[in-house]
Design a protein around this motif. Structure first.
Motif: not given
Length: 695
Positions: A5-12, A87-102, A134-137
């Motif tokens: 299942r896709t995360e409709s709110s954050s991933v197209t 590097r993972l910390s940077d990717l986490l922040e980028l994921a927050k900017v892109l608003d992708s909970k997954l 986040l997985f539960e959300q």
């Protein structure tokens, strides 16, 4: 692979097209890559991620792909865990900017693994909780549940033993949501918690904790065997051996140690301290035996060796020191026991200092949150800059295309040179082929000479016995004739003496005739090897009827040996071939099945199947017997090859059958072992052997 299942709110979902025009689910491919990383199937990860890179990715999918590439052994071995974490910390922040909970959940999940590798256990617990939330959300309940399971593995090195036991009991009550790997992780975490509580307590609680740990490890072993999870099999065998050694149970400890011996290849990959645990078990067994002095010396030597190592072997060193203290008090080695107590205290002090360091690192991570907020703002500004840089990159791509055109011209010239080199290589191949053909001719002549030598040896071996018997009978008869002549020329000849001589001559003549009959029969069998000696005339006949007649003739002999013979055919088949020769072949095969192939028992059976495939007939004779040794299959049609040579078997039956089928009837015969047991003889002959011969 199951659909995700896709995360409709954050991933197209992105559905590009492959070369054939089919839709590609990139999120599904990324989900499969995550499952490979989480389950530790690192051999398949690099190729799968390289395949995803061939597609044009949107920013969210690109972040998720780079997160997967940061997993250990995912084709990035040059990076340290600390560098991956940064590097993972940077990717986490980028994921927050892109608003992708997954994407954030994936980052927290990997961050938990890296922090645990760096012994940042308390920080790993925080990352685990964030990933679960986040997985539960995202309505990913199964992923959330599996992530909770990994929390137990983190809590054990934090010495949260009772919390691990309580959480394990809660998770096991919902085991229907667990896959086999997760279930094994819960069981071994709970067992480890009970084990450490057991070695830290005395009396009845000591036995109770260790017995509970033993039961959990045994259940984990049953599940690992059932699902062939070899890693957990090795871990369970090792832990069961350790606990049984603690409890003084020699037989189960020895049994599980022997089981581990066959799994030593992958042992160090599972646990670097595995070898020290085995030495600890062997020392405990010696301590509880009449050779306790050897066990005591082994424990002391193991302690001295472990003191030189780092905290990666702290668990086994802790157990060794506790046993030295216990045995030292029992056997009055008080100074050694005191030294071990001081070493145990120092070991615990080092472990506490390490935990303090990890706690300090966790506090520093929390203090760095304001800086992360500032970085979020900077990333927003960088987003606008990225749009501008894309335009510049398009211009650069145009320049690259011009360069590619120039490279294409160079490639054409290279292809022409390659074509010339290929022509030269073809000439060399032709020359080598001629040399190989000449060598093959030499090998063929040598093979023919070898086969002729085997044939001569076989004939000499088989003819030696009847001719020897005939020579012995003739010699004996000659002796009796001379004796009878001497008696006749004497003064008197008794009737009894004459009867004895005549009886001996009669017996000698009978033995001589029998030997000559055997030799004559052998000669006839030898002549059958030459197919031109077969004088049968080709005929039209009903093949189904012929097979049914052969089966009926052999039914009684099969029943006498408590075996079943059956025939199956869909329709009548008329062919033009050699019925007597085919009958001889079928009888030889049935004889081999009856006397060599079948095992004694009520279920012994032979089946004959008849099929027609256009202008070709197929006969299959199969049994459920012993089968044939693999190294014998290639020699079955050789003359004089038999496991009973000299014991009534001549080794000519299958050789004659092969000659009749291949040379006379222009067909094929093969013999192979069946996967379910027994052998299968397959005969293929044309419906008209005369026409096939002319062709």
């Amino acid at each position: 692979m199951a659909s995700f299942r896709t995360e409709s709110s954050s991933v197209t979902p992105i559905h590009p097209r492959d070369q054939a025009g089919a839709s590609i689910d990139l999120l599904g491919l990324l989900e499969k890559g995550r499952l490979l990383c989480v389950s530790g199937q690192f051999d398949e990860i690099p190729q799968h991620l390289d395949y995803i890179k061939t597609f044009e990715l949107e920013p969210i999918c690109a972040v998720m792909l780079e997160t997967l590439q940061l997993y250990p052994n995912a084709n990035n071995g040059h990076l340290q865990d600390s560098q991956r974490l940064q590097r993972l910390s940077d990717l986490l922040e980028l994921a927050k900017v892109l608003d992708s909970k997954l994407a954030q959940a994936w980052a927290w999940e990997l961050m938990q693994l890296l922090q645990n590798n760096l012994l940042l256990h308390h920080a790993a617990l925080h990352s685990n909780a964030m990933a679960v939330e986040l997985f539960e959300q995202c309505d990913r309940k199964r992923e959330a549940f599996t992530t909770k399971v990994s929390r137990c593995l983190i809590m054990v090195p934090c010495e949260m033993y009772r919390e691990v036991i309580e959480m394990g009991e809660q998770l096991l009550r919902e085991r229907e949501h667990l896959d086999p790997v997760a279930l094994c992780n819960i069981l071994r975490s709970s067992a480890s918690a009970n084990y450490f509580l057991g070695i830290e307590t005395d009396g009845d609680q000591h036995q109770q904790f260790l017995q509970t740990a033993l039961s959990l490890h045994e259940e984990c072993l049953r599940i690992a065997k059932g699902y062939q999870i070899h890693k957990f099999e090795l871990i369970s065998h090792t832990n069961i051996a350790i606990i049984n050694a603690y409890l003084g149970r020699r037989e189960p400890t020895t049994y599980h140690l022997l089981k581990i011996e066959g799994m030593q290849v992958n042992a160090n990959k599972v646990n670097p301290s595995w070898g020290y645990w085995l030495r600890f078990c062997e020392a405990l067994l010696l301590c509880e035996s009449p050779e306790f002095e050897r066990g005591w010396e082994a424990l002391i030597a193991l302690d001295l060796e472990l003191r030189k190592l780092d905290l990666s072997t702290a668990a086994v060193h802790d157990s060794v020191l506790r046993k030295i203290i216990s045995y030292g008090r029992r056997w009055h080695y008080l100074e050694i026991a005191l030294d071990a107590s001081l070493a145990l205290a120092e070991l615990n002090s080092k472990r506490r200092r390490l935990l303090s360091q990890t706690l300090s690192a966790t506090v520093e991570d929390i203090m760095s949150l304001p800086r992360l907020v500032q970085k979020n703002q900077e990333l927003s500004q960088q987003g606008h800059q990225l749009e501008a840089s894309l335009a510049r990159q398009n211009a650069e791509l145009n320049n690259t295309l011009e360069q590619l055109r120039a490279e294409a011209n160079i490639r054409k010239k290279a292809e022409y040179a390659l074509h010339q080199a290929h022509a030269k290589l073809e000439q060399q191949i032709q020359a080598r082929t001629q040399e190989l053909e000449a060598a093959m001719d030499v090998v063929m002549r040598q093979e023919k000479q070898l086969a002729l030598g085997r044939l001569v040896v076989g004939i000499a071996h088989e003819m030696n016995t009847p001719l020897g018997n005939a020579l012995m009978a003739a010699s004996t008869m000659d002796d009796y004739c001379q004796q009878l002549s001497a008696d006749l020329s004497g003064t008197s000849l008794k009737r009894s003496q004459l009867q004895i001589s005549l009886h001996a001559l009669h017996e000698g003549n009978r033995l001589l005739r029998r030997a000559l009959d055997v030799a004559s029969n052998l000669v006839q069998r030898f002549r059958a090897l030459a197919i031109e000696q077969h004088t049968e005339t080709i005929q039209n006949f009903d093949l189904q009827g012929l097979c049914a007649g052969v089966v009926a003739d052999w039914q009684k002999r099969f029943q006498e040996r408590q075996a079943e013979l059956s025939m199956y055919s869909d329709t009548a088949v008329r062919i033009r071939s050699y019925p007597n020769a085919l009958t001889q072949v079928l009888e030889q095969i049935l004889e081999n099945c009856l006397f060599h192939g079948l095992t004694s028992g009520e279920l012994a059976r032979v089946e004959l199947h008849l099929y027609q495939h256009g202008q070709e007939i197929e006969l299959q004779v199969s049994d459920n017997g012993n089968g044939i040794a693999q190294d014998h299959l290639g020699r079955l049609f050789e003359p004089f090859f038999s496991r009973q040579l000299g014991q009534g078997g001549m080794g000519l039956g299958l050789s004659i059958a092969h000659s009749l089928i291949t040379d006379l009837m222009r067909g094929h015969i093969t013999i192979a072992n069946r996967p379910e047991g027994g052998t299968c003889v397959t005969i293929r002959i044309p419906t008209d052997s005369e026409t096939s011969f002319k062709l």
